[in-house]
Design a protein around this motif. Sequence first.
Motif, mmCIF file in Angstrom:
data_model
loop_
_atom_site.group_PDB
_atom_site.id
_atom_site.type_symbol
_atom_site.label_atom_id
_atom_site.label_comp_id
_atom_site.label_asym_id
_atom_site.label_seq_id
_atom_site.Cartn_x
_atom_site.Cartn_y
_atom_site.Cartn_z
ATOM 1 N N SER A 284 -52.694 3.154 -100.813
ATOM 2 C CA SER A 284 -52.316 1.970 -101.597
ATOM 3 C C SER A 284 -53.459 0.980 -101.752
ATOM 4 O O SER A 284 -53.533 0.267 -102.744
ATOM 5 C CB SER A 284 -51.126 1.268 -100.942
ATOM 6 O OG SER A 284 -51.457 0.852 -99.634
ATOM 7 N N ASP A 285 -54.349 0.927 -100.748
ATOM 8 C CA ASP A 285 -55.440 -0.039 -100.821
ATOM 9 C C ASP A 285 -56.715 0.575 -101.392
ATOM 10 O O ASP A 285 -57.777 -0.020 -101.349
ATOM 11 C CB ASP A 285 -55.720 -0.631 -99.444
ATOM 12 C CG ASP A 285 -56.071 0.430 -98.403
ATOM 13 O OD1 ASP A 285 -55.919 1.632 -98.721
ATOM 14 O OD2 ASP A 285 -56.499 0.057 -97.302
ATOM 15 N N ALA A 286 -56.610 1.776 -101.909
ATOM 16 C CA ALA A 286 -57.786 2.451 -102.478
ATOM 17 C C ALA A 286 -57.611 2.576 -103.983
ATOM 18 O O ALA A 286 -56.568 2.977 -104.472
ATOM 19 C CB ALA A 286 -57.960 3.821 -101.859
ATOM 20 N N THR A 287 -58.622 2.199 -104.705
ATOM 21 C CA THR A 287 -58.599 2.333 -106.156
ATOM 22 C C THR A 287 -59.345 3.603 -106.534
ATOM 23 O O THR A 287 -60.562 3.686 -106.364
ATOM 24 C CB THR A 287 -59.258 1.120 -106.825
ATOM 25 O OG1 THR A 287 -58.576 -0.060 -106.419
ATOM 26 C CG2 THR A 287 -59.190 1.254 -108.349
ATOM 27 N N LEU A 288 -58.601 4.583 -107.020
ATOM 28 C CA LEU A 288 -59.248 5.824 -107.441
ATOM 29 C C LEU A 288 -60.086 5.581 -108.677
ATOM 30 O O LEU A 288 -59.708 4.815 -109.562
ATOM 31 C CB LEU A 288 -58.203 6.890 -107.742
ATOM 32 C CG LEU A 288 -57.442 7.491 -106.553
ATOM 33 C CD1 LEU A 288 -56.554 8.619 -107.046
ATOM 34 C CD2 LEU A 288 -58.390 8.018 -105.489
ATOM 35 N N ALA A 289 -61.208 6.238 -108.737
ATOM 36 C CA ALA A 289 -62.075 6.099 -109.897
ATOM 37 C C ALA A 289 -62.650 7.456 -110.256
ATOM 38 O O ALA A 289 -62.654 8.388 -109.447
ATOM 39 C CB ALA A 289 -63.201 5.103 -109.598
ATOM 40 N N GLY A 290 -63.136 7.582 -111.468
ATOM 41 C CA GLY A 290 -63.820 8.777 -111.897
ATOM 42 C C GLY A 290 -62.976 10.020 -111.814
ATOM 43 O O GLY A 290 -61.798 10.031 -112.207
ATOM 44 N N PRO A 291 -63.528 11.126 -111.273
ATOM 45 C CA PRO A 291 -62.828 12.410 -111.242
ATOM 46 C C PRO A 291 -61.487 12.375 -110.520
ATOM 47 O O PRO A 291 -60.533 13.004 -110.956
ATOM 48 C CB PRO A 291 -63.817 13.320 -110.510
ATOM 49 C CG PRO A 291 -65.152 12.690 -110.715
ATOM 50 C CD PRO A 291 -64.896 11.220 -110.725
ATOM 51 N N ALA A 292 -61.398 11.648 -109.401
ATOM 52 C CA ALA A 292 -60.136 11.600 -108.655
ATOM 53 C C ALA A 292 -59.045 10.954 -109.495
ATOM 54 O O ALA A 292 -57.902 11.437 -109.532
ATOM 55 C CB ALA A 292 -60.324 10.840 -107.343
ATOM 56 N N ALA A 293 -59.366 9.863 -110.195
ATOM 57 C CA ALA A 293 -58.383 9.212 -111.056
ATOM 58 C C ALA A 293 -57.993 10.118 -112.214
ATOM 59 O O ALA A 293 -56.821 10.180 -112.607
ATOM 60 C CB ALA A 293 -58.955 7.897 -111.578
#
Length: 304
Positions: A284-293
């Motif tokens: 919840s406290d992690a903002t996924l970015a790039g490939p993971a998102a």
Amino acid sequence: MPLNRSVLPHRISTYDLHVFAAIAEAGSITRGAENVHLSLAAASTRLQKMEHALGTALLQRSKHGVKLTDAGRTLLRYAGRLERELEMLHAEMAAFAHGVRSTVRVLCNTAAMTEYLPPLIGRFLVEHQALDIDLRELDSQDVLSAMRQEQADIGIVADYVRTEGLNTRFFREDRLVAVFPTAQCPRQEGSVPFADLLQHPFVGLPSESGLSRFIQNQAIQYGRGIHYRVRVRSLDAVVSLVADEVGIAILPETTARRLASPKIDWLPLADPWANRKLLLCTASDATLAGPAAALLDFLSGSAR
């Protein structure tokens, strides 16, 4: 004869384990040493230092060769695991050497690993050539523990576990069914209670698989055990054994439908826990970015 522990402790290296595994496989120190291109004296010295370091004998020596002690069998098991981990490490490092820019870590339960993810992951990777996916199967509870420690980017769990503290999205319906040899399937409509099945012999996946652990936990709730006649590595093999009338099995309905044949039949389980939803989880406290998102959006989009 007791081993002398007064010597300076020897640090066991991965090469020591490699030599030990070669000797165990050959059943002879001489042949094992030859297989790893060591002299007999050098191999014997390594063995002696390992036994001193561990404080126990690893081999029973005789004029006919060597046999593993209980301690030796345990060490051999760990040596095999370590070699596999090293192979995985070399593979991952090779990916970086070939210009792979990113790896997305995904943890999932058995149903997701075997039934839902393979075709989706294939499509995604074809569209993202500069990306690797580290995909591993765990029990749903273990997936949650790993996600809370941020050991993976995305987790897929069944909804019987508590997901507080994580972001979740619906992924798939996952109903479990009882699969029978056709001649042994109860002639009834509707569903069958799980407790009624515990008198039958089962076939299933290895005990460490997420699905096996889940089913075993349900049996414990009834104060019963499950008699497994055999455990095999794949759901396809499980269904094949059911068709051969070795036993019954609890499997995802998608598996039963995919592998349907005149030799098997199935009934839904009457128990509420058998009607599961699979959830995509992120910290919840992690903002996924790039490939993971991108992968998360792709997987959640496939649910629609």
